[in-house]
Design a protein around this motif. Structure first.
Motif, PDB file in Angstrom:
ATOM      1  N   VAL A  10       0.690  -1.087   0.029  1.00 44.69           N
ATOM      2  CA  VAL A  10       0.126   0.047  -0.070  1.00 44.69           C
ATOM      3  C   VAL A  10       0.789   1.134   0.075  1.00 44.69           C
ATOM      4  CG1 VAL A  10      -2.026  -1.248   1.097  1.00 44.69           C
ATOM      5  CG2 VAL A  10      -0.227  -0.025   2.505  1.00 44.69           C
ATOM      6  N   ARG A  11       2.140   0.997  -0.102  1.00 41.49           N
ATOM      7  CA  ARG A  11       2.904   2.331   0.171  1.00 41.49           C
ATOM      8  C   ARG A  11       3.199   2.522  -1.448  1.00 41.49           C
ATOM      9  NH1 ARG A  11       7.547   1.468   4.697  1.00 41.49           N
ATOM     10  NH2 ARG A  11       6.028   0.575   6.600  1.00 41.49           N
ATOM     11  N   ALA A  12       3.057   4.196  -1.716  1.00 39.23           N
ATOM     12  CA  ALA A  12       3.252   4.599  -2.919  1.00 39.23           C
ATOM     13  C   ALA A  12       4.699   4.365  -3.435  1.00 39.23           C
ATOM     14  CB  ALA A  12       2.796   6.099  -3.024  1.00 39.23           C
ATOM     15  N   TYR A  13       5.630   4.438  -2.439  1.00 38.84           N
ATOM     16  CA  TYR A  13       7.116   4.552  -2.929  1.00 38.84           C
ATOM     17  C   TYR A  13       7.804   3.070  -2.833  1.00 38.84           C
ATOM     18  CZ  TYR A  13       7.605   4.807   1.989  1.00 38.84           C
ATOM     19  OH  TYR A  13       7.625   4.728   3.230  1.00 38.84           O
ATOM     20  N   ALA A  14       6.857   2.180  -2.625  1.00 41.12           N
ATOM     21  CA  ALA A  14       7.442   0.488  -2.748  1.00 41.12           C
ATOM     22  C   ALA A  14       8.104   0.312  -3.983  1.00 41.12           C
ATOM     23  CB  ALA A  14       6.502  -0.276  -2.060  1.00 41.12           C
ATOM     24  N   ALA A  15       9.080  -0.190  -3.795  1.00 43.95           N
ATOM     25  CA  ALA A  15       9.813  -0.697  -5.143  1.00 43.95           C
ATOM     26  C   ALA A  15       9.503  -1.917  -5.532  1.00 43.95           C
ATOM     27  CB  ALA A  15      11.481  -0.697  -4.844  1.00 43.95           C
ATOM     28  N   GLY A  16       9.174  -2.225  -6.804  1.00 44.38           N
ATOM     29  CA  GLY A  16       8.964  -3.313  -7.448  1.00 44.38           C
ATOM     30  C   GLY A  16       9.950  -4.210  -7.507  1.00 44.38           C
ATOM     31  N   PRO A  17       9.752  -5.590  -7.650  1.00 40.07           N
ATOM     32  CA  PRO A  17      10.868  -6.425  -7.781  1.00 40.07           C
ATOM     33  C   PRO A  17      11.447  -6.280  -9.133  1.00 40.07           C
ATOM     34  CG  PRO A  17       8.574  -7.532  -7.921  1.00 40.07           C
ATOM     35  CD  PRO A  17       8.523  -6.242  -7.547  1.00 40.07           C
ATOM     36  N   GLY A  18      11.030  -5.781 -10.209  1.00 35.80           N
ATOM     37  CA  GLY A  18      11.643  -5.569 -11.448  1.00 35.80           C
ATOM     38  C   GLY A  18      12.485  -4.289 -11.434  1.00 35.80           C
ATOM     39  N   THR A  19      12.468  -3.569 -10.320  1.00 29.79           N
ATOM     40  CA  THR A  19      13.332  -2.182 -10.484  1.00 29.79           C
ATOM     41  C   THR A  19      14.664  -2.456  -9.816  1.00 29.79           C
ATOM     42  OG1 THR A  19      12.530  -1.542  -8.312  1.00 29.79           O
ATOM     43  CG2 THR A  19      11.278  -0.820 -10.289  1.00 29.79           C
ATOM     44  N   THR A  20      15.546  -1.762  -9.901  1.00 28.16           N
ATOM     45  CA  THR A  20      16.930  -1.767  -9.360  1.00 28.16           C
ATOM     46  C   THR A  20      16.945  -1.699  -7.844  1.00 28.16           C
ATOM     47  OG1 THR A  20      18.058  -0.839 -11.239  1.00 28.16           O
ATOM     48  CG2 THR A  20      19.313  -0.836  -9.273  1.00 28.16           C
ATOM     49  N   ALA A  21      16.068  -0.626  -7.430  1.00 27.83           N
ATOM     50  CA  ALA A  21      15.653  -0.708  -5.825  1.00 27.83           C
ATOM     51  C   ALA A  21      14.988  -2.114  -5.533  1.00 27.83           C
ATOM     52  CB  ALA A  21      15.009   0.712  -5.622  1.00 27.83           C
ATOM     53  N   GLY A  22      14.138  -2.447  -5.849  1.00 26.63           N
ATOM     54  CA  GLY A  22      13.483  -3.665  -5.611  1.00 26.63           C
ATOM     55  C   GLY A  22      14.464  -4.919  -5.744  1.00 26.63           C
ATOM     56  N   ARG A  23      15.294  -5.076  -6.636  1.00 27.24           N
ATOM     57  CA  ARG A  23      16.268  -5.971  -6.635  1.00 27.24           C
ATOM     58  C   ARG A  23      17.272  -5.895  -5.487  1.00 27.24           C
ATOM     59  NH1 ARG A  23      15.550  -5.471 -11.971  1.00 27.24           N
ATOM     60  NH2 ARG A  23      17.585  -4.002 -12.428  1.00 27.24           N
ATOM     61  N   ARG A  24      17.661  -4.689  -5.337  1.00 30.72           N
ATOM     62  CA  ARG A  24      18.490  -4.566  -4.189  1.00 30.72           C
ATOM     63  C   ARG A  24      17.853  -4.958  -2.704  1.00 30.72           C
ATOM     64  NH1 ARG A  24      19.999   1.323  -5.686  1.00 30.72           N
ATOM     65  NH2 ARG A  24      21.716   0.703  -7.437  1.00 30.72           N
ATOM     66  N   ALA A  25      16.538  -4.580  -2.608  1.00 34.34           N
ATOM     67  CA  ALA A  25      15.876  -4.634  -1.283  1.00 34.34           C
ATOM     68  C   ALA A  25      15.702  -6.242  -1.175  1.00 34.34           C
ATOM     69  CB  ALA A  25      14.447  -4.134  -1.514  1.00 34.34           C
ATOM     70  N   MET A  26      15.433  -6.916  -2.375  1.00 31.81           N
ATOM     71  CA  MET A  26      15.224  -8.626  -2.610  1.00 31.81           C
ATOM     72  C   MET A  26      16.488  -8.916  -2.010  1.00 31.81           C
ATOM     73  SD  MET A  26      12.108  -9.358  -2.517  1.00 31.81           S
ATOM     74  CE  MET A  26      12.146 -10.956  -2.690  1.00 31.81           C
ATOM     75  N   ALA A  27      17.621  -8.767  -2.593  1.00 37.69           N
ATOM     76  CA  ALA A  27      18.930  -9.209  -1.992  1.00 37.69           C
ATOM     77  C   ALA A  27      19.191  -9.084  -0.604  1.00 37.69           C
ATOM     78  CB  ALA A  27      19.671  -8.398  -3.049  1.00 37.69           C
ATOM     79  N   GLY A  28      19.009  -8.210  -0.196  1.00 41.07           N
ATOM     80  CA  GLY A  28      19.101  -7.732   1.313  1.00 41.07           C
ATOM     81  C   GLY A  28      18.233  -8.668   2.147  1.00 41.07           C
ATOM     82  N   LEU A  29      16.881  -8.643   1.729  1.00 39.90           N
ATOM     83  CA  LEU A  29      15.988  -9.592   2.396  1.00 39.90           C
ATOM     84  C   LEU A  29      16.340 -11.024   2.500  1.00 39.90           C
ATOM     85  CD1 LEU A  29      13.191  -9.716   3.984  1.00 39.90           C
ATOM     86  CD2 LEU A  29      12.236  -9.700   1.651  1.00 39.90           C
ATOM     87  N   ARG A  30      16.883 -11.544   1.325  1.00 37.41           N
ATOM     88  CA  ARG A  30      17.470 -12.982   1.263  1.00 37.41           C
ATOM     89  C   ARG A  30      18.416 -13.226   2.306  1.00 37.41           C
ATOM     90  NH1 ARG A  30      16.314 -12.515  -4.403  1.00 37.41           N
ATOM     91  NH2 ARG A  30      18.326 -11.642  -4.800  1.00 37.41           N
ATOM     92  N   GLY A  31      19.309 -12.212   2.283  1.00 38.14           N
ATOM     93  CA  GLY A  31      20.536 -12.501   3.430  1.00 38.14           C
ATOM     94  C   GLY A  31      19.926 -12.282   4.765  1.00 38.14           C
ATOM     95  N   THR A  32      18.945 -11.403   5.174  1.00 34.71           N
ATOM     96  CA  THR A  32      18.390 -11.571   6.281  1.00 34.71           C
ATOM     97  C   THR A  32      17.400 -12.687   6.812  1.00 34.71           C
ATOM     98  OG1 THR A  32      17.927  -9.086   6.197  1.00 34.71           O
ATOM     99  CG2 THR A  32      16.644 -10.058   7.806  1.00 34.71           C
ATOM    100  N   ILE A  33      16.831 -12.979   5.915  1.00 29.38           N
ATOM    101  CA  ILE A  33      16.139 -14.381   5.993  1.00 29.38           C
ATOM    102  C   ILE A  33      16.882 -15.435   6.172  1.00 29.38           C
ATOM    103  CG2 ILE A  33      14.557 -15.952   4.826  1.00 29.38           C
ATOM    104  CD1 ILE A  33      13.029 -13.685   3.725  1.00 29.38           C
TER     105      ILE A  33
END
Length: 70
Positions: free
Chosen positions: A33-56
């Motif tokens: 629901v956040r307007a600025y949430a990065a989608g998985p196909g964006t550079t910011a989204g890929r960075r966020a997912m990479a960080g999340l994978r490490g955290t998990i």
């Protein structure tokens, strides 16, 4: 919401409670629901997912170690 969706949501809530209560994670809300949430196909989204994978990965490693020690 159909029964499959209801069960999925219940499971998500249980996982969320586990992360908060057992692993001391802070819930940041529903990002869809956040307007600025990065989608998985964006550079910011890929960075966020990479960080999340490490955290998990670290959390799962810690949980596994604790289960083996018990």
């Amino acid at each position: 919401m159909n029964t499959v969706g209801q069960r999925e949501r219940l499971t998500q809530q249980q996982v969320l409670r586990f992360f908060q209560d057992e692993l001391n994670y802070r819930y940041l809300g529903d990002w869809k629901v956040r307007a600025y949430a990065a989608g998985p196909g964006t550079t910011a989204g890929r960075r966020a997912m990479a960080g999340l994978r490490g955290t998990i990965s670290r959390a799962l490693h810690q949980a596994r170690a604790e289960l083996i020690d018990d």
